[in-house]
Design an enzyme around this catalytic site. Structure first.
Site, PDB file in Angstrom:
ATOM      1  N   LYS A 107       0.857  -1.198   0.000  1.00  0.00           N
ATOM      2  CA  LYS A 107       0.000   0.000   0.000  1.00  0.00           C
ATOM      3  C   LYS A 107       0.879   1.229   0.000  1.00  0.00           C
ATOM      4  CE  LYS A 107      -4.410   1.172   0.376  1.00  0.00           C
ATOM      5  NZ  LYS A 107      -5.610   0.364   0.060  1.00  0.00           N
TER       6      LYS A 107
HETATM    7  N1  GLU Z   1      -7.233   0.181  -3.109  1.00  0.00           N
HETATM    8  C1  GLU Z   1      -8.036  -0.994  -3.358  1.00  0.00           C
HETATM    9  C2  GLU Z   1      -8.114  -1.867  -2.128  1.00  0.00           C
HETATM   10  O1  GLU Z   1      -7.948  -1.415  -1.021  1.00  0.00           O
HETATM   11  C3  GLU Z   1      -7.598  -1.717  -4.608  1.00  0.00           C
HETATM   12  C4  GLU Z   1      -6.228  -2.311  -4.569  1.00  0.00           C
HETATM   13  C5  GLU Z   1      -5.763  -2.888  -5.911  1.00  0.00           C
HETATM   14  O2  GLU Z   1      -6.565  -3.016  -6.822  1.00  0.00           O
HETATM   15  O3  GLU Z   1      -4.580  -3.217  -5.979  1.00  0.00           O
HETATM   16  O4  GLU Z   1      -8.424  -3.034  -2.202  1.00  0.00           O
END
Ligand code: GLU
Length: 417
Positions: A107
């Site tokens: 993240k």
């Molecule tokens: N930000 C989204 C989540 O928390 C998508 C993450 C992604 O597609 O890599 O799942």
């Protein structure tokens, strides 16, 4: 404890600890899972439109890389902290394992207010951030996507910056891209569609149809608005919605078509004519069949959990329920579809996007949506089978399912010392 005092990383660790004990996780693996593999902090000088330089703080965290490259979004928000990014990276490890896609968890985030940045400032900030984290991302290393405060345009800047540096086309470095740059059909609504699929499964578990069920949705960003639209199209009755500016309700059911038009014009749900204003905190305790928290962390706490009257909570957001609220909800018979399952539709279609980029062969929207149903229903069944086997709540069931999958992979690989 107020929600601002609950540290999201400690919340993740609390659930991990309960799940690990119940599962009987090897102590060495538990220690590895408790800390992220890699955390990077970067300072980002950006030339603002007024001619001044500002320095922003950015993070990229990779929690676990055992099952594949790190995967996870980039959040632009004033409340971003290292611990929040660490928590969300860990949740991505568990989420990708629950839906069984070959990724680890990562993240990123930048402390900024995206609503106060011009397009040019946002572009320069994004490009500088990607240039700084260049060495740790890539299609086989760590694949970002969008999250709160970022969108397909932001992902296009990520792609361009990365590709300019490596001097070749690497579409698979980022997902959630515009269609013209190798994005996938169905990605934009995928998280909301995952909420729909898991809400339907949860209703089925209670022996009830989704059509006619009453719904309240907290948060009207990408996840909340798409979930609202899809649940409405599936015949559910949306009676309350909120965003950062306020909440509205209409017990007869909101006219979703008119509401979406109102939001696209005014950028808020408040002031919508076909509804009355309500206290946003009352939305969480409004009597409904399905409550969809699709905003930020720690919205349902030990303080308001006893007052929740929803039969089902489908967690569109990451970490909306504080650990202390879980036993209360379980005691009161509220069926919680945990975040690492309920909102995994986004990363599942991100996986499809990455696969399509690497194949250079693109799928029809129907194929994407059918495969998403397949992945999400399998994940739902596996989560609840684990929950029943361990006689626990679905969050801990989902954690056990995930850590079993990651642990198995880690045992085969062993520790490199
Ligand atoms: N930000 C989204 C989540 O928390 C998508 C993450 C992604 O597609 O890599 O799942």
């Amino acid at each position: 404890m107020s929600n601002a005092q609950i540290n999201p990383y400690e919340a993740m660790q609390a659930s991990l600890r309960v799940a690990s004990e119940l599962y009987g996780l090897d102590d060495a693996l538990f220690k590895v899972f408790m800390a992220p593999t890699r955390s990077m902090i970067v300072s980002l000088p950006v030339l603002m439109d007024n001619g001044q330089w500002e320095v922003f703080t950015g993070y990229r965290v990779q929690h676990n890389l055992t099952r594949g490259p790190a995967k996870g979004g980039i959040r632009y928000d004033m409340n971003v902290t290292l611990d929040e990014v660490k928590a969300m990276a860990a949740w991505m490890t568990w989420k990708t394992a629950v839906v069984d896609v070959p990724f680890g968890g990562g993240k990123g985030g930048i402390v900024c207010d995206p609503n106060r940045l011009s397009m040019g400032e946002k572009e320069r900030l994004t490009r500088r951030y990607i240039a700084e984290i260049m060495d740790i991302i890539g299609p086989d290393r760590d694949v970002p996507a969008q999250d709160m405060g970022t969108d397909a345009q932001t992902m296009a800047w990520v792609l361009d910056t990365y590709n300019m540096h490596v001097r070749r086309t690497e579409n698979a470095v980022v997902t959630g891209k515009p269609l013209s740059l190798g994005g996938s059909l169905g990605r934009n609504e995928a998280t909301g569609r995952g909420v729909l699929i898991t809400a339907r499964e949860a209703m089925q578990r209670l022996g009830k149809p989704l059509a006619g069920a009453t719904v309240a949705v907290q948060g009207f960003g990408n996840v909340g608005s798409q979930a609202t639209r899809l649940l409405h199209e599936a015949g559910a009755r949306i009676i309350a919605v909120s965003d950062s500016k306020g909440a509205i309700k209409n017990d007869r059911g909101l006219d979703i078509h008119a509401l979406l038009k109102h939001v696209s014009e005014t950028k808020t749900v408040t002031g919508f004519k076909g509804a009355e204003a309500m206290d946003p905190s009352a939305l969480l305790t409004h009597p409904v069949d399905i409550l969809v928290p699709a905003a930020t962390e720690n919205q349902i706490t030990e303080d308001n959990a006893p007052k929740v009257r929803a039969k089902i909570i489908v967690e569109g957001a990451n970490g909306p329920t504080a650990p202390a609220a879980d036993p209360i909800l379980q005691e009161n018979g509220v069926l919680v579809v945990p975040d690492i399952l309920a909102n995994a539709g986004g990363v599942t279609v991100s996986y499809f996007e990455w696969v399509q980029n690497r194949q250079g062969f693109y799928w029809r929207e129907r194929e994407v949506n059918e495969r998403l149903v397949d992945y999400m229903t399998h994940a739902f069944q596996a989560t609840f089978a684990t929950t029943d086997k361990y006689k626990t709540n679905p969050r801990i069931g989902a954690y056990i399912l995930a850590l079993d999958r990651v642990a198995q992979a880690m045992k085969y690989r062993g520790f490199y010392a």
